[in-house]
Enzyme design. Structure first.
Site, short mmCIF file in Angstrom:
data_model
loop_
_atom_site.label_atom_id
_atom_site.label_comp_id
_atom_site.label_asym_id
_atom_site.label_seq_id
_atom_site.Cartn_x
_atom_site.Cartn_y
_atom_site.Cartn_z
N CYS A 1 49.15 33.10 39.77
CA CYS A 1 49.62 34.71 39.63
C CYS A 1 50.88 34.95 40.48
O CYS A 1 51.81 34.34 40.11
CB CYS A 1 48.57 35.93 39.98
SG CYS A 1 48.64 37.34 39.52
N HIS B 1 43.70 34.13 37.06
CA HIS B 1 42.98 33.60 38.29
C HIS B 1 41.74 32.91 38.16
O HIS B 1 40.82 33.29 38.17
CB HIS B 1 42.76 34.96 38.98
CG HIS B 1 43.88 35.77 39.53
ND1 HIS B 1 44.33 35.53 40.88
CD2 HIS B 1 44.44 36.89 38.94
CE1 HIS B 1 45.19 36.40 41.21
NE2 HIS B 1 45.40 37.10 39.86
N GLU C 1 40.54 31.15 40.31
CA GLU C 1 39.71 31.36 41.66
C GLU C 1 38.79 32.34 41.84
O GLU C 1 37.93 32.46 42.31
CB GLU C 1 40.75 31.05 42.94
CG GLU C 1 41.26 32.58 43.33
CD GLU C 1 42.36 33.03 42.39
OE1 GLU C 1 42.77 32.30 41.22
OE2 GLU C 1 42.57 34.24 42.68
#
Lengths: 1008, 274
Positions: B96, B230, B232
């Site tokens: 990002c 994202h 994660e």
């Protein structure tokens, strides 16, 4: 133009796959808000830079910093800013907007930082601007409304650029007129009563006569005079700094005088006549303290910046909700942004510092489609909505804190003052590495006082006292500020590290009242403080001592550090590029002493500062209001009514707005704002699992239903608490670990010439507090923190607009295992639908009653039975239901609230993208005097709509034994929602038609 | 066991460092939070780490363009350390805002010589505003990217306002495509795998209207990888937006963890080889 001044302007390239989407979205707003269509708009961002740079360095700055070589054009001579564009040529007209001097300019500060990277050690000063370039085509519109829409005169200035020599008319670099440093002055209080009140009013002190006289008599005390003489202070009179400090500390905003008042309460209905000694102590503190005796998880309540509960052995959670109403009325963007970053600081300032991990935002606005007159000085509700939303979005997203839950309420009475409730949840380890419990502050005399973060400026003077006054055309612009989330984020990172290194002894935020409040409050813990204003870093020169003391300039924390830790503390600050300045020390002298260099400018005994404010005495009188009854249409109208009801702004989908909040940063979001197969059905409460990889969760929910206070604020409060809890139950909260926050927003309830109906408004407050006491006790739901905002009136051109008494009840609870959390969407065709909880003919002040009132221009009233609470019945049901969830018997659960069962069924179907077949006769059969409209649209409390897999239905029914639980029907494939009452068809409608109507009202649209 | 040290950058408004550290730990690595200034002032040295991660966030508030200011801090303040790290063949990821940083500083799509010359950008979404929603990604199976090995399609949240991948040189775009550098693309989840296409998919399947639906790119070596979404944020099954609808769900780690696992494995492998 000074040749030290450089103008860099950047313009998005367009064509071949690139668009100026910022311009296109402005183009879309113009016809909507001011009914103006233009042919073409472009936008460019500008930077006016004061720096000593060579020609080559200027070029480098433009290429390496200000512009993006791939997607932007730039100019170095102001031509782009003035509307002389490299691709389209000359605009018909360009409007350039920039900040007024002294207003926080985040983009400019970022640019200064960027210039430091390129040219270390070079001094630079930057101001940012934005230019809107217009081509009108054949018809040139009136430019006035466009300018009004594009800037806020309170904070911004503009230039109209249309002539040949337009570059000469660009906005010059904003410079505050030079101010001479003013000395502290004394204020003679040996004057008549009228003059005392004049002093209060002129100085925006918001102190009443009794309070002014208490101050007057303090300065007559011979002991006080003796000390003052010794300190070299004016002997007989307060200094301006002292008076200001007292005004801040004693403000309604900071000291909650109405909640602390002695109230003589009368009830004409029951004949009751009693005296209540402090609503807060009687109805809020007492029940929580009683609950505290029974549980071991209430770690810190009421006295700190937020309430703290033990979540498990290793971690505690805290929560706080604030309002930022007045500033948001004047500058929706800046006001709301400072609201959210401000409440984040309450969390950071809890105990020895907690980390904010979730935000909640609840807004109350005037109707977005309002077409009546807007009093001068106010913005149209849709502009307030857009600005507040953008401010909270920027504040939350840039801080890296997810917005997990919220609500938006519309009512014409919020036209004068919008309500902007911002809440934050924090987390902290229960023990710090050095063994201290993190929820306790540990200051000792001798600790050094640090001011950390932003600098002090003219912005933010008088926020606390100003919010204790009604809003008028003359409200000061200095009370409004723009937040700076990045300065705050750097400070937050630094503070959490300092906490873990054991460097913090005491911490609080600088919000209302600035240093006077933050240091003044913490001085109470050690018994004194000694502060030197001369060393406080300033944004601009020329602030007088009292202004430095009370300025509410944002992004600042006040921290107490042991002398031996100062070096490490300052090193950490330097690493994070955070300004931390030692400005004094904590003492046990018994006084808050403020100096300006060698001069003492204030000496306030701690006891007088914190306990000297006289208790208010007020009168309240309750007579129930009367309302015309609801006139219900024919039963056959139900389907049509549902279609209109579901599109009302209060019920309509807020997805477009909510999606622009980051709700997933920190990677903990288990139940999100939206759920269902298309991720567009509304969730009830948020569930987060804040420790990545672990399955214990926290539940966060809100309840707010202001329209009920039109009938009874007791019912309004009870319903708000029940709604918050119901929402939490829907996701499977652990009912043995729940805590609440009461957040009152009231119109002025003190009887006066301006407020002739003060007694009634105060009686509403008394009733609301009694509901809070009754319901929270019954639900074992302690209030761990709260807030009140008591002057939500606006007076403009003689017209007074008061908000309806409004409570936001926020809840934080435990979730034992997030893998068992339940979402609101129906899951599979064939699943069985149940309504848990009793329904009554309770249509008084319901959303449909207001719809019918609006549609019949008041012929149909809002009167009738208002939802009544039965806490014993509800709690038993909530327990049974959450146990069924633990056994994984429940497929979906959705709160029945605004719009009643009909809306709840529809929303659950949106989530499954399917229909449902429902028969309400079991409700009709079981509940007394209920009619079909009451069953479908009534808003009886304690009701949750659930669905259960067929194979689980027997076990589910068994687990609900003893509680009202009605089998209503099944989830069906296809698009039809049908509702029967036995053999009578009530509603048969298309789910997708309903969904379309529900989504359209507040949809802001997709790509340009 | 050999330790894989991961420098997870922090400071200046980066805000996804906590979860980025958490996923690297779940993937078997040893992440450390490293304030950019600790590398600048010499307290820490990038050479001592095996992987560098630039997490998401709002560095410097995205003012002057997302990632620009932090990108400059790295490009000018840490130029040598960063170039040495990349040329040493160590994996780098930008997520990002971190991706925006790597693109603006010229590390992505990048070049063999690591000249740090910007060749692409991330423009404002066509919708002109920030959005948080879930998207589906497909990965180029012929890509040299070491981070995405074995992945075909995953779901991930996107959370950005400036994620439209563009370039000023369309020839470069073809070159990157040929070399497998355009590694992650938004796809329509209702279509059978593989469905990745160059034709821009409708909003919101493509949330930002990125060219060729590009969601993430890697450098020519495949070691430096960046993406707007994202991964994660989807480390565990209970974080998906509709897991409650999945009847037979077996809870545990989510597939996007593979990205981080791949890099940790790669580093372990290269440590063994040296």
């Amino acid at each position: 133009m000074n040749n030290n001044v450089l103008r860099v302007d950047v313009l998005p390239r367009t064509g071949s796959g690139l668009i100026d989407s910022r311009a296109l979205s402005t183009k879309k707003i113009l016809p909507k808000e001011i009914e103006i269509n233009v042919k073409t708009i472009r936008t460019s961002l500008g930077y006016t830079v004061k720096a000593d740079l060579t020609e080559q360095e200027r070029g480098n700055a433009a290429k390496d910093l200000f512009s993006d070589p791939i997607i932007e054009h730039y100019s170095l001579d102001g031509s782009i800013a003035a509307g002389l564009l490299p691709d389209l040529g000359r605009s018909d007209i360009t409007i350039q907007v920039g900040f007024k001097p002294g207003v926080t300019d985040n983009r400019a500060m970022a640019a200064e930082d960027g210039l430091r990277t390129l040219f270390p050690r070079r001094k630079t000063k930057v101001a940012s601007t934005i230019s809107y370039h217009f081509w009108f085509g054949n018809n040139t519109p009136d430019i006035g409304p466009i300018i009004a829409l594009l800037h806020n005169p309170m904070l911004e200035q503009f230039a109209i650029l249309e002539s040949d020599r337009r570059i000469e008319h660009l906005i010059p670099f904003p410079v505050l007129p030079a101010q001479n440093t003013r000395k502290s002055e004394s204020i003679d209080l040996e004057v008549g009563d009228d003059e005392l009140l004049d002093i209060s009013e002129r100085g925006l002190l918001a102190l009443n006569l009794q309070e002014m006289k208490a101050i007057q008599s303090h300065y007559r005390d011979p002991n006080v005079k003796r000390i003052r003489e010794k300190m070299g202070l004016p002997v007989d009179a307060p200094t301006d700094a002292e008076l200001e400090c007292l005004a801040q500390t004693w403000s309604e905003h900071c000291s909650h005088k109405i909640f602390a008042a002695k109230i003589h309460h009368k009830d004409t209905e029951t004949g009751e006549s009693t005296t209540i000694d402090s609503l807060f102590k009687t109805y809020i503190m007492k029940p929580t303290l009683d609950i505290q005796k029974e549980v071991d998880w209430l770690l810190s309540i009421f006295h700190d910046n937020s309430g703290v509960i033990a979540w498990n052995e290793n971690w505690s959670l805290c929560m706080k909700a604030e309002t930022h109403n007045s500033p948001s009325a004047l500058d929706p963007f800046g006001g709301a942004m400072t609201g959210i970053v401000g409440v984040n600081r309450d969390i950071l300032g809890t105990g020895l510092g907690a980390r904010p991990i979730a935000n909640t935002d609840v807004f109350c606005f005037g109707p977005p489609d309002y077409s009546g007159n807007i009093p001068k000085g106010l913005f149209h509700p849709s502009r307030v909505f857009r600005g507040v939303h953008a401010g909270v979005r920027a504040g939350g997203n840039e801080s890296g804190i997810p917005t997990v839950n919220g609500a938006i309420i519309f009512d014409e009475r919020y036209l004068g003052k919008p309500l902007v409730y911002c809440g934050t949840v924090g987390i902290m380890p229960r023990l710090l590495p050095d063994g201290r419990e993190s929820h306790d502050k540990t200051p000792t005399p001798g600790d050094i006082v640090y001011m950390v973060g932003g600098r002090v400026g003219f912005d933010g003077i008088h926020g606390a006292t100003f919010s204790s006054l009604e809003l008028t055309e003359d409200s000061p612009s200095s009370a409004v500020q723009i937040g700076d989330p990045i300065t705050q984020k750097k400070m937050l990172d630094m503070i959490i590290e300092a906490r873990d290194e054991g460097l913090i002894q005491v911490i609080t935020d600088n919000g209302a009242g600035g240093l006077s409040s933050s240091v003044g409050e913490m001085a109470e813990l050690t018994g004194g403080a000694d502060l030197d204003l001369a060393v406080v870093p300033l944004k601009q020169a020329g602030l007088s001592p009292w202004e430095i003391l009370v300025s509410e300039s944002q992004e600042r924390m006040t921290v107490g550090v042991k002398p031996e830790d100062c070096e490490s503390f300052e090193a950490l600050a330097a690493l994070h590029e955070v300004e931390a300045t030692a400005i004094g020390k904590f003492t046990d002298s018994g006084a808050f002493i403020v100096r300006m260099g060698t001069d003492v400018v204030a000496h306030l005994p701690i006891s007088f500062l914190h306990d000297g404010c006289p208790q208010l005495e007020l009168a309240s009188e309750w007579t129930p209001p009367t309302h015309a009854e609801v006139i219900l249409p024919e039963d056959s109208q139900m389907g049509e009514a549902l279609l209109r009801l579901i599109a009302r702004p209060n019920i309509a989908s807020k997805e477009w707005w909510v999606r622009s909040y980051d709700h997933e940063v920190i990677a903990q979001s288990v139940i999100k704002p939206f759920c269902g197969v298309n991720h567009d059905a509304p969730g009830d409460a948020a569930v987060i699992a804040p420790i990545q990889g672990q399955t214990q969760g926290a539940v966060i929910s809100n309840g707010i239903i202001p329209r009920y206070s039109d009938i009874d604020a007791y019912a309004m409060t009870a319903a708000s608490i029940d709604e918050a809890l119901r929402n939490a139950v829907c996701v499977g909260v652990d009912l043995d670990l729940i805590a609440g926050l009461d957040n009152f927003c009231w119109p002025d309830p003190v009887e006066s010439q301006k407020t002739p109906d003060g007694r009634y408004k105060l009686a509403q407050l008394v009733r609301a507090n009694r509901a809070l006491d009754d319901v929270c006790r019954a639900y074992k739901l302690p209030c761990i923190s709260g807030k009140d905002s008591m002057k939500n009136d606006a007076k403009l051109h003689g017209e007074k607009i008061s908000i309806p008494p409004t409570i936001l009840f926020s809840l934080i609870g435990n979730h034992k295992d997030v893998r068992k959390a339940v979402s609101s969407d129906f899951k599979t065709p064939g699943d069985r639908i149940y309504l848990c909880g009793e329904s009554h003919q309770e249509l008084g002040a319901s959303e449909i009653a207001y719809m019918l009132r609006d549609e019949t221009r008041g012929q149909s009233g809002i009167g009738g039975r208002i939802p009544e609470i039965d806490t014993t019945r509800n709690l038993a049901l909530y327990r049974a239901l959450t146990e069924a969830m633990q056994k994984e018997l429940v497929s979906s659960a959705h709160d029945c609230s605004d719009g009643g069962l009909a809306v709840a069924i529809s929303e659950c179907c949106f989530g499954s993208d399917s229909g449902a077949r429902v028969d309400v006769s079991p409700i009709m059969y079981d509940c007394n005097q209920i009619e079909p409209w009451g069953a479908m649209f009534g808003e009886s409390l304690g009701r949750i709509l659930v669905s259960v897999k067929p194979e689980n239905s027997e076990a589910f029914e068994n687990s609900m034994t003893g509680n009202a639980c009605y089998f209503l029907g099944v989830v069906e494939a296809g698009d039809t929602i049908s509702v029967n009452n036995g053999d009578t068809k009530l509603i048969s409608t298309s789910m997708s038609t309903l969904r379309k109507a529900w989504k359209e009202t507040l949809d802001g649209g997709g790509p340009q | 066991m050999t330790q894989v040290r991961i420098a997870v950058l922090s400071g200046f408004g980066i805000n996804c460092e906590t979860e980025t550290m958490a996923v690297f730990e779940m993937a078997g690595g040893s992440p450390e939070k490293v304030h950019v200034n600790m590398l600048v002032n010499g307290d820490l040295n990038l050479d001592d780490y095996h992987i560098m991660a630039v997490p998401g966030g709002f560095s410097f508030g995205d003012h002057l363009g997302s990632g620009r200011l932090l990108g400059n801090r790295l490009r000018f303040g840490l130029r040598d350390q960063v170039r040495r790290f990349v040329r040493a063949g160590k994996p780098v990821i930008g997520i990002c805002n971190g991706f925006q940083v790597l693109v603006k500083m010229g590390l992505l799509p990048g070049d063999e010589e690591v000249t740090l010359t910007q060749t692409a950008s991330l423009a404002l979404n066509d919708s002109a505003h920030y959005e948080n929603r879930w998207a589906t990604l497909e990965f180029d199976q012929n890509s040299p990217c070491i981070w995405t090995k074995g992945l075909t399609r995953i779901r991930v949240p996107v959370r950005h306002g400036e994620g439209k991948f563009v370039t000023s040189d369309r020839e470069l775009l073809d070159q990157w495509a040929k070399r497998g550098q355009l590694v992650a693309k938004y796809v329509d989840p209702s279509k059978e795998y593989p469905s990745a296409t160059d034709e821009v998919l409708p909003y919101p399947i493509s949330p930002n209207q990125s060219w060729r639906n590009i969601a993430g790119v890697c450098d020519p070596t495949g070691l430096v990888f960046g993406l707007m979404p994202h991964p994660e944020a989807y480390h565990s099954t209970w974080l998906s937006p509709d897991w409650t609808r999945d009847e037979g769900i077996e809870h545990g780690r989510a597939p996007s963890i593979t990205i981080f696992h791949n890099a940790v494995e790669y580093s372990l492998q290269s440590k063994k080889e040296t």
